[in-house]
Design an enzyme around this catalytic site. Structure first.
Site, short mmCIF file in Angstrom:
data_model
loop_
_atom_site.label_atom_id
_atom_site.label_comp_id
_atom_site.label_asym_id
_atom_site.label_seq_id
_atom_site.Cartn_x
_atom_site.Cartn_y
_atom_site.Cartn_z
N LYS A 185 0.76 -1.31 -0.05
CA LYS A 185 0.02 -0.03 0.14
C LYS A 185 0.72 1.41 -0.19
O LYS A 185 1.97 1.24 0.37
CB LYS A 185 -1.15 -0.01 1.15
N ARG A 230 -3.64 -9.72 5.30
CA ARG A 230 -4.02 -9.84 3.62
C ARG A 230 -3.00 -9.40 2.90
O ARG A 230 -2.65 -8.46 2.93
CB ARG A 230 -5.48 -8.96 3.43
C1 9MG Z 1 -10.04 -5.76 -0.76
N1 9MG Z 1 -9.22 -4.94 0.11
C2 9MG Z 1 -8.12 -4.18 -0.04
N2 9MG Z 1 -7.30 -3.80 1.05
C3 9MG Z 1 -8.06 -4.26 2.11
C4 9MG Z 1 -7.80 -4.38 3.65
O1 9MG Z 1 -6.92 -3.69 4.20
N3 9MG Z 1 -8.54 -5.18 3.96
C5 9MG Z 1 -9.54 -5.81 3.59
N4 9MG Z 1 -10.21 -6.70 4.42
N5 9MG Z 1 -9.74 -5.94 2.31
C6 9MG Z 1 -8.91 -5.18 1.60
#
Ligand code: 9MG
Length: 256
Positions: free
Chosen positions: A204, A238
């Site tokens: 990110k 994730r």
């Molecule tokens: C789909 N998506 C993209 N970033 C995410 C994050 O930080 N958490 C979750 N649950 N889904 C995400």
């Protein structure tokens, strides 16, 4: 949780897994690398992303879920905010709903209660197209926590069992770098509640801003953030880089 984006415009693996065979191969690879769930999304949620029609999203995800199911019983979560997509994905073999909109779309809560699957409720201020314009909070952790508890309570009132709910503060979703850092440093305040906490930092821009690195050079930064989050109580991660993150988290796990 290994990320499998099946969107042509995904910011990190755009276009690469357009084809079903390649998507299945990537899912199986992530399983072999230690993923205990695959998160499949057919609509990008990156900042600035444009929404897609439900029919297109269904077309993208269902064929991939069915193809994975022919070769693996790894749990699959469907990353979507649309109830029709949730239903189609679960009918195709998905086991959980991961919603960056915390089931706020009309019919989503009822849909998940009826499907009887676990749900991940994520906090997001605004919507992906505009969320990074000027996010504001009075106290970011308190605001996120209150929001998630309210959403969890709405889900439970609709019949979703408490032990089927995960909470996610939504790093990067309508948050400045300062907000993200506040949330990470106070993550224990969310983890102390009665729900498991899922986090996503992988590749990110909060990592890119701190490190001044492009998207393909943020693996170590993402792992550092995951390790900090583990220390504060998060247990679901994730990630794109499953093998590397899995090793780091095994070290964390050995201490607990
Ligand atoms: C789909 N998506 C993209 N970033 C995410 C994050 O930080 N958490 C979750 N649950 N889904 C995400």
């Amino acid at each position: 949780m290994g990320i499998l984006n099946v969107t042509p415009d995904s910011f990190s693996d755009g276009g690469e897994f357009d084809h079903i065979d390649a998507a299945v191969a990537r899912a199986l690879e992530m399983q072999a690398q230690g993923a205990s769930m695959i998160d499949i999304g057919g609509e990008s949620t990156r900042p600035g992303a444009q929404p897609v029609e439900a029919s297109q999203e269904i077309e993208r995800v269902v064929s991939v879920i069915e193809a994975i199911r022919r070769q693996s019983d790894i749990p699959i979560s469907i990353d979507t905010s649309k109830p029709v997509v949730m239903k189609a994905a679960v009918q195709a073999g998905a086991n959980m709903v991961n919603d960056v909109n915390a089931l706020r779309a009309a019919g989503s809560v009822e849909c998940c209660a009826e499907l009887g699957v676990p749900v991940c409720l994520m906090h997001m201020q605004g919507e992906p197209r505009t969320m990074q314009k000027s996010p504001e909070y009075s106290d970011v952790m308190m605001d996120v926590r209150d929001f998630l508890l309210t959403r969890a309570s709405i889900c439970m009132d609709a019949g979703i069992a408490a032990d089927q709910i995960l909470l996610d503060p939504g790093f990067g979703f309508g948050k400045t770098l300062e907000h993200n850092l506040q949330l990470l440093s106070r993550l224990n305040e969310l983890c102390e509640l009665d729900f498991p906490v899922l986090v996503g930092f992988s590749r990110k821009s909060m990592l890119g801003t701190i490190l001044d690195r492009p998207v393909d050079q943020r693996v170590i930064g993402g792992i550092a953030a995951a390790v900090i989050a583990y220390g504060k109580g998060a247990r679901w991660f994730r990630v794109h880089d499953v093998a590397e993150t899995s090793d780091a988290l095994k070290i964390c796990g050995a201490l607990h």
